[in-house]
Design an enzyme around this catalytic site. Sequence first.
Site: not given
Length: 163
Positions: A59, A43-46
């Site tokens: 993040k 995912p984007c926030f990893a």
Amino acid sequence: DGDSLRSSYERINRILLAGLSALGIPASESHGPEPTPLPGELPCFAQPSEGELVVNGAKLVGSAQYRENGALLQHGSILIADDQPLIAVLLLSDSGALEPPPAATLRQSLGRDPSTEEVASHLFNAVRELEDSSASVLDESDTREYTERHLDSYRNELWTWRK
């Protein structure tokens, strides 16, 4: 205006940092890896990239920009809670690399779930203080009127996919 992508990104980060600080969130800019990791199964926030906003290294804000014909589109997300581990379940992948590290969240930082209105209020106050003292939020009747005025365009596939 003629800001570079980096300059506009930094301006937007200043606004976000001021709004988050007023909310009680101790966010800062990441000094993570560069360049930004390519999209994949994580995912984007990893993993935060250089300049993204983090809390304790995790993040909190995901941001992206697109610029064309003098227009700038800034897209972003601020996590209230973290449901990204569901991505691995939804992808039905056996990859062990899909278990992302926990992202920072407003819930974790504040010990409660702030309302959308509370977060928006702090962010708009930061815009007013740092950029434009006349900035305002559209109320529901303004939003409805705008939507009704432009509904035919939004429903038209030729307008939507005009590129």
